[in-house]
Design an enzyme around this catalytic site. Structure first.
Site, PDB file in Angstrom:
ATOM      1  N   ARG A  30      -9.286  -3.593   7.713  1.00 44.35           N
ATOM      2  CA  ARG A  30      -9.993  -2.169   8.005  1.00 44.35           C
ATOM      3  C   ARG A  30     -11.127  -2.339   8.552  1.00 44.35           C
ATOM      4  O   ARG A  30     -12.278  -1.784   8.016  1.00 44.35           O
ATOM      5  CB  ARG A  30      -9.952  -1.516   6.447  1.00 44.35           C
ATOM      6  CG  ARG A  30     -10.073   0.126   6.622  1.00 44.35           C
ATOM      7  CD  ARG A  30     -10.643   0.691   5.355  1.00 44.35           C
ATOM      8  NE  ARG A  30     -10.547   1.957   5.395  1.00 44.35           N
ATOM      9  CZ  ARG A  30     -11.053   2.903   4.702  1.00 44.35           C
ATOM     10  NH1 ARG A  30     -11.797   2.477   3.629  1.00 44.35           N
ATOM     11  NH2 ARG A  30     -10.881   4.080   4.595  1.00 44.35           N
TER      12      ARG A  30
ATOM     13  N   TRP B 175       0.840  -1.258  -0.011  1.00 45.93           N
ATOM     14  CA  TRP B 175       0.115   0.209   0.060  1.00 45.93           C
ATOM     15  C   TRP B 175       1.102   1.086  -0.040  1.00 45.93           C
ATOM     16  O   TRP B 175       1.844   1.408   0.699  1.00 45.93           O
ATOM     17  CB  TRP B 175      -1.026  -0.186   1.289  1.00 45.93           C
ATOM     18  CG  TRP B 175      -1.676   1.176   1.505  1.00 45.93           C
ATOM     19  CD1 TRP B 175      -2.894   1.587   0.481  1.00 45.93           C
ATOM     20  CD2 TRP B 175      -1.510   2.452   2.115  1.00 45.93           C
ATOM     21  NE1 TRP B 175      -3.094   2.721   0.885  1.00 45.93           N
ATOM     22  CE2 TRP B 175      -2.341   3.600   1.757  1.00 45.93           C
ATOM     23  CE3 TRP B 175      -0.582   2.547   2.994  1.00 45.93           C
ATOM     24  CZ2 TRP B 175      -2.324   4.754   2.540  1.00 45.93           C
ATOM     25  CZ3 TRP B 175      -0.578   4.073   3.725  1.00 45.93           C
ATOM     26  CH2 TRP B 175      -1.627   4.762   3.266  1.00 45.93           C
TER      27      TRP B 175
ATOM     28  N   ASP C 178      -2.891   5.352  -3.305  1.00 45.85           N
ATOM     29  CA  ASP C 178      -3.418   6.517  -2.155  1.00 45.85           C
ATOM     30  C   ASP C 178      -2.117   7.588  -2.085  1.00 45.85           C
ATOM     31  O   ASP C 178      -2.669   8.571  -1.363  1.00 45.85           O
ATOM     32  CB  ASP C 178      -3.592   5.774  -1.016  1.00 45.85           C
ATOM     33  CG  ASP C 178      -5.133   5.362  -0.851  1.00 45.85           C
ATOM     34  OD1 ASP C 178      -5.785   5.440  -1.953  1.00 45.85           O
ATOM     35  OD2 ASP C 178      -5.589   4.636   0.007  1.00 45.85           O
TER      36      ASP C 178
ATOM     37  N   ASP D 102     -16.709  11.009  -2.157  1.00 45.73           N
ATOM     38  CA  ASP D 102     -15.851   9.872  -1.721  1.00 45.73           C
ATOM     39  C   ASP D 102     -16.811   9.246  -0.419  1.00 45.73           C
ATOM     40  O   ASP D 102     -17.770   9.460  -0.282  1.00 45.73           O
ATOM     41  CB  ASP D 102     -14.550  10.243  -1.400  1.00 45.73           C
ATOM     42  CG  ASP D 102     -13.694   9.091  -1.883  1.00 45.73           C
ATOM     43  OD1 ASP D 102     -13.694   8.022  -0.812  1.00 45.73           O
ATOM     44  OD2 ASP D 102     -12.888   8.982  -2.778  1.00 45.73           O
ATOM     45  N   ASP D 103     -15.991   8.571   0.334  1.00 45.36           N
ATOM     46  CA  ASP D 103     -16.476   7.729   1.443  1.00 45.36           C
ATOM     47  C   ASP D 103     -17.242   8.678   2.329  1.00 45.36           C
ATOM     48  O   ASP D 103     -17.107   9.726   2.359  1.00 45.36           O
ATOM     49  CB  ASP D 103     -15.164   7.050   2.120  1.00 45.36           C
ATOM     50  CG  ASP D 103     -15.894   5.953   3.054  1.00 45.36           C
ATOM     51  OD1 ASP D 103     -16.773   5.700   3.043  1.00 45.36           O
ATOM     52  OD2 ASP D 103     -14.906   5.180   3.364  1.00 45.36           O
TER      53      ASP D 103
ATOM     54  N   CYS E  71     -10.757   0.825  -7.931  1.00 49.88           N
ATOM     55  CA  CYS E  71      -9.491   1.460  -6.715  1.00 49.88           C
ATOM     56  C   CYS E  71      -9.643   0.342  -5.702  1.00 49.88           C
ATOM     57  O   CYS E  71     -10.635  -0.625  -5.556  1.00 49.88           O
ATOM     58  CB  CYS E  71     -10.356   2.563  -6.053  1.00 49.88           C
ATOM     59  SG  CYS E  71      -9.669   3.152  -4.606  1.00 49.88           S
TER      60      CYS E  71
ATOM     61  N   LYS F 220     -16.476   5.811  -8.362  1.00 48.59           N
ATOM     62  CA  LYS F 220     -15.023   5.119  -7.755  1.00 48.59           C
ATOM     63  C   LYS F 220     -15.546   3.714  -7.179  1.00 48.59           C
ATOM     64  O   LYS F 220     -16.147   3.997  -6.001  1.00 48.59           O
ATOM     65  CB  LYS F 220     -14.411   6.054  -6.921  1.00 48.59           C
ATOM     66  CG  LYS F 220     -13.027   5.619  -6.233  1.00 48.59           C
ATOM     67  CD  LYS F 220     -12.612   6.804  -5.726  1.00 48.59           C
ATOM     68  CE  LYS F 220     -11.322   6.397  -5.068  1.00 48.59           C
ATOM     69  NZ  LYS F 220     -10.898   7.513  -3.898  1.00 48.59           N
ATOM     70  N   TRP F 221     -15.115   2.756  -7.730  1.00 51.49           N
ATOM     71  CA  TRP F 221     -15.533   1.395  -7.429  1.00 51.49           C
ATOM     72  C   TRP F 221     -14.472   0.799  -6.338  1.00 51.49           C
ATOM     73  O   TRP F 221     -13.356   0.357  -7.131  1.00 51.49           O
ATOM     74  CB  TRP F 221     -15.920   0.510  -8.339  1.00 51.49           C
ATOM     75  CG  TRP F 221     -16.448  -0.949  -7.987  1.00 51.49           C
ATOM     76  CD1 TRP F 221     -15.452  -1.851  -7.469  1.00 51.49           C
ATOM     77  CD2 TRP F 221     -17.731  -1.298  -8.333  1.00 51.49           C
ATOM     78  NE1 TRP F 221     -16.347  -3.172  -7.172  1.00 51.49           N
ATOM     79  CE2 TRP F 221     -17.787  -2.575  -7.701  1.00 51.49           C
ATOM     80  CE3 TRP F 221     -18.956  -0.613  -8.642  1.00 51.49           C
ATOM     81  CZ2 TRP F 221     -18.979  -3.548  -7.810  1.00 51.49           C
ATOM     82  CZ3 TRP F 221     -19.881  -1.500  -8.804  1.00 51.49           C
ATOM     83  CH2 TRP F 221     -20.029  -2.880  -8.267  1.00 51.49           C
ATOM     84  N   ASP F 222     -14.453   0.885  -5.146  1.00 50.28           N
ATOM     85  CA  ASP F 222     -13.244   0.556  -4.315  1.00 50.28           C
ATOM     86  C   ASP F 222     -13.402  -0.699  -3.738  1.00 50.28           C
ATOM     87  O   ASP F 222     -14.362  -1.382  -3.671  1.00 50.28           O
ATOM     88  CB  ASP F 222     -13.334   1.625  -3.025  1.00 50.28           C
ATOM     89  CG  ASP F 222     -11.792   1.893  -2.385  1.00 50.28           C
ATOM     90  OD1 ASP F 222     -10.885   1.091  -2.851  1.00 50.28           O
ATOM     91  OD2 ASP F 222     -11.727   2.788  -1.497  1.00 50.28           O
ATOM     92  N   MET F 223     -12.117  -1.461  -3.004  1.00 49.90           N
ATOM     93  CA  MET F 223     -11.895  -2.699  -2.743  1.00 49.90           C
ATOM     94  C   MET F 223     -10.861  -2.665  -1.551  1.00 49.90           C
ATOM     95  O   MET F 223      -9.749  -2.671  -2.183  1.00 49.90           O
ATOM     96  CB  MET F 223     -11.794  -3.515  -3.652  1.00 49.90           C
ATOM     97  CG  MET F 223     -12.271  -4.889  -3.374  1.00 49.90           C
ATOM     98  SD  MET F 223     -10.858  -5.641  -2.528  1.00 49.90           S
ATOM     99  CE  MET F 223     -11.235  -7.352  -2.606  1.00 49.90           C
TER     100      MET F 223
END
Ligand code: GLA
Length: 736
Positions: free
Chosen positions: A438, A194, A541, A361-362, A519, A471-474
């Protein structure tokens, strides 16, 4: 072009040839993969010579005791017939038998590239050679398809296994095998973690195996599936260079094995680790498609082939060739602390600066005020967005500002309505403590009902308002990989990946105009599989200038800048604490898909003016910046990094020069440019301070070079010097 002469197959792209033939014993012998060769490839000069059968080798058959598979360069190696190197295929029958003996059965030439059921694949005009191999022991057939993307000098290979009249367990089916002659090669892999993704590492191959892989359920930032093999003479601009990639987003494995006989075998495919796939009689298993390229123009040459291929035959849909919008993202500006009025105020300011898209975003859904809760509850938080996404989008439209949204659909928080309703939807080993990442769990995408729900929920969210971008995060690696569904656990990692693809296929098909960005906590899933659905990915990031220059340069070996999202963020940088000038931060981010990740409402007037001019410049030149031809530049000083992007007609180019640390009283670097038209004359404009600095012909700039002049750390120290402090970057704009 495909030429077939007496079962010798010659596959030509514009500048490469791939030659193989069927041996009398049925094996496919690999003869050549490299520089283009004229003719039909039939020659006594090629082909393995078998002088003697040595003491403890195994002769494939008594008809020719000098012929042993252990020394044969082949297209497909199995188990148990005397090839003691790493196999490409490993099956077991219900009787426990591991032995396979695949031999030629038939072939045909077709046009085009059919889709692979359940998996992403390359597409577009291509010639295809299909070779069917048959194994009399297991009863299985293997269909090897070779697709020729001639103008990119790329060949893709696909493998489809079909069980015969009895079941088998597939322990491995590698997508690509290439047996190279000799052993004097260097392998370049792209590793990291990361916030430090895509770090190239080059090492000589030695006798034995060298393996990179992913076991975390995603293609991972630890080892990207892209790798290169360099011949002994390979440099950035010349010499033999091969490159390989895999159109797959799950656990992968790349193996280079140098045998004691001095051969080099390369394999790439699904990681055999935790993989056992049961095939009943007549059932099929499709391995992901592998990508192979060769260039005699070194690492730079193969990178440009890969870029052309990704742009032309992986990225698809509405956004394939479209200029990508300049965006402002809410994350580092606000983290979870967002509400409608704040977002609208920031979007107003973003518009005034020239940005076109504002990404929420989040934090907009469920009760998400930190990262311990609400994943899975994809409904607006009414206290933050009282009018929902619909009213937010309306207010954005009146600015005007396009609305983008962050989601992380593959995950669930224990503290969520979704988990309360369906605790068994998460991957988990019953009655065992769960290892968290997380604070969240991963949904069991091997289950149809879980995927169906996610498709339906995402369709509802994206359709609920005028949303232009997702924005498709994982954000976590897979652990506790266990499904309550009977029969899913042998190959659960792969089933997860197939579920992810099913969701992506359905959602992106439903919203063809929406720009999707992949993402995974940055680049933890940066691969060609993702790019078949989403035309761009958040690479890291880490937005610190120093780290980003290295990460983006690393990515450039296998991926074009049109898929690399790159943001300018606040200082001190949130990942490293470092400070760099606004113009330096812009210079690096502008070499990708530009975004801003800071609270734009807090910019002072001077900074706002600078940002305004940056966005104006970027929009004016974005086709060049996003789609130009990239060349990495060599500078004999590790303190500097540079690369250039050149327009298709070579009339214009932009150079990025990055300096790590200012060192007083050292000679300025000589910048030898690449990719320019030798005959044209170029005016060189330095963007930040000096303006026009020189006029010179393309050949002078490429063969003699540009001497940059004195470098100083702060303005005003010396007239006409290039101001480049520590972690400083500058753009040079060339026009003709
Ligand atoms: C990940 C992403 C970030 C941001 C956060 C939100 O870390 O990489 O860009 O979206 O999630 O939680």
């Amino acid at each position: 072009m495909i030429t077939i002469t007496n079962l010798t197959f010659k596959l030509d792209t514009d500048n490469t040839s791939y030659i193989m033939r069927v041996l009398p014993t049925g094996q496919l012998e690999q003869l050549h993969y490299g520089r283009y060769i004229s003719g039909n490839g039939v020659s006594d000069a090629l082909g393995e010579k078998h002088p003697v059968g040595y003491a403890n080798t195994v002769a494939y058959s008594q008809q020719d005791v000098t012929f042993c598979l252990d020394q044969l360069p082949t297209e497909l190696s199995g188990v148990g017939k005397g090839d003691f190197r790493e196999p490409a295929i490993e099956l077991t029958g219900d009787d426990g038998c591991f032995v396979t003996d695949f031999g030629y059965h038939s072939h045909r030439v077709t046009q085009g590239h059919p889709a692979i059921k359940g998996l992403p694949s390359a597409y577009g005009d291509c010639e295809t050679l299909e070779i069917t191999l048959l194994d009399p022991i297991s009863g299985c057939t293997l269909l090897l398809s070779y697709h020729l993307f001639a103008h990119c000098d790329i060949i893709t290979r696909q493998t489809l296994l079909t069980a015969g009249d009895k079941p088998v367990t597939v322990r491995r089916v590698m997508s690509m095998q290439l047996d190279l002659h000799g052993s004097n090669y260097r392998m370049v892999t792209f590793n990291g973690a990361w916030a430090r993704e895509m770090q190239p590492e080059e090492q000589p191959l030695r006798c034995g195996r060298f393996v990179i892989d992913a076991k975390s359920g995603v293609s991972s930032n630890l080892h990207n599936p892209f790798f290169m093999i360099k011949g002994s003479d390979c440099t950035e601009t010349a010499g033999d260079c091969w490159a390989f990639n895999l159109i797959y987003s799950g656990n992968h494995c790349q193996i280079a094995e140098v045998s004691p006989h001095g051969r080099t075998r390369l394999l790439s495919g699904i990681n055999p680790h935790c993989f056992a796939h049961r095939l009943e009689a007549g059932e099929q298993f499709a391995a992901p498609e592998a990508v192979l390229g060769y260039s005699h123009n070194g690492a730079g040459g193969i990178s440009r082939s890969m870029h052309d291929f990704v742009r032309g035959h992986i990225v698809r849909g509405e956004w394939k060739k479209m200029p990508r919008p300049v965006l402002v993202n809410s994350w580092e500006a606000n983290y979870f602390d967002i509400d409608e009025d704040k977002l609208v105020a920031q979007a107003h300011k973003a518009h005034a600066l020239g940005a076109e898209l504002y990404v929420v975003d989040d934090g907009w859904f469920g009760k998400r005020n930190n990262d311990t809760t609400s994943l899975g509850d994809w409904f607006e938080n009414p206290s933050k967005l009282p009018g929902g996404l619909a009213r937010l989008a309306e207010r954005f439209a009146s600015i005007p500002m396009a609305l983008g949204l962050w989601v992380e659909p593959e995950m669930v928080s224990v503290e969520s309505e979704l988990y309360k309703a369906h605790p068994d939807w998460a991957l988990a080993v019953p009655a065992s403590h769960h290892s968290m990442g997380r604070n969240q769990l991963v949904l069991d995408l091997s289950r149809d009902e879980v995927c169906d729900y996610m498709i339906q929920r995402m369709t509802a969210v994206i359709g609920s308002a005028d949303i232009s971008y997702i924005k498709w995060d994982m954000n976590r690696n897979l652990s506790d990989v266990y499904s309550v569904c009977a029969g899913h656990n042998g190959d659960l990692f792969h089933r997860y990946t197939l579920g992810y693809y099913r969701i992506m296929q359905a959602v992106t098909e439903r919203f063809p105009k929406v720009l999707f960005e992949g993402c995974a906590g940055g680049g933890n899933r940066f691969d060609l599989g993702v790019l078949c659905y989403m035309p761009q990915i958040w690479l890291s990031d880490n937005t610190d200038v120093h780290c980003r220059a290295a990460i983006q340069r690393g990515a450039s070996y296998g991926y074009p800048q049109s898929v690399v999202a790159a943001h300018l963020s606040d200082c001190p940088n949130h990942q490293t604490g470092r400070t760099a000038s606004l113009s330096s931060r812009f210079a690096v981010a502008a070499m990708g898909l530009l975004g801003y990740e800071l609270d734009v409402t807090t910019l002072g007037t001077d900074d706002a003016d600078v940002v305004h001019r940056q966005i104006e410049f970027y929009k004016q030149h974005r086709l060049l910046l996003q789609y130009g031809t990239q060349h990495r530049l060599d500078i004999d000083d590790d303190n500097f990094t540079a690369w250039i992007t050149v327009s298709g007609d070579k009339s214009e180019a932009i150079v990025l020069l990055y300096q790590q640390l200012f060192v007083p009283n050292t000679p300025p670097p000589l910048l030898r440019l690449r990719g320019l038209d030798p005959k044209r004359s170029y005016r060189i404009n330095e963007l930040s301070s000096r303006g026009e600095i020189a006029t010179a012909s393309g050949d002078l700039l490429c063969y003699a070079g540009l001497r940059l002049g004195q470098i100083v750390p702060v303005d005003g120290l010396s007239p006409n010097a290039l101001v480049l402090p520590d972690f400083g970057a500058v753009l040079l704009h060339l026009t003709s």
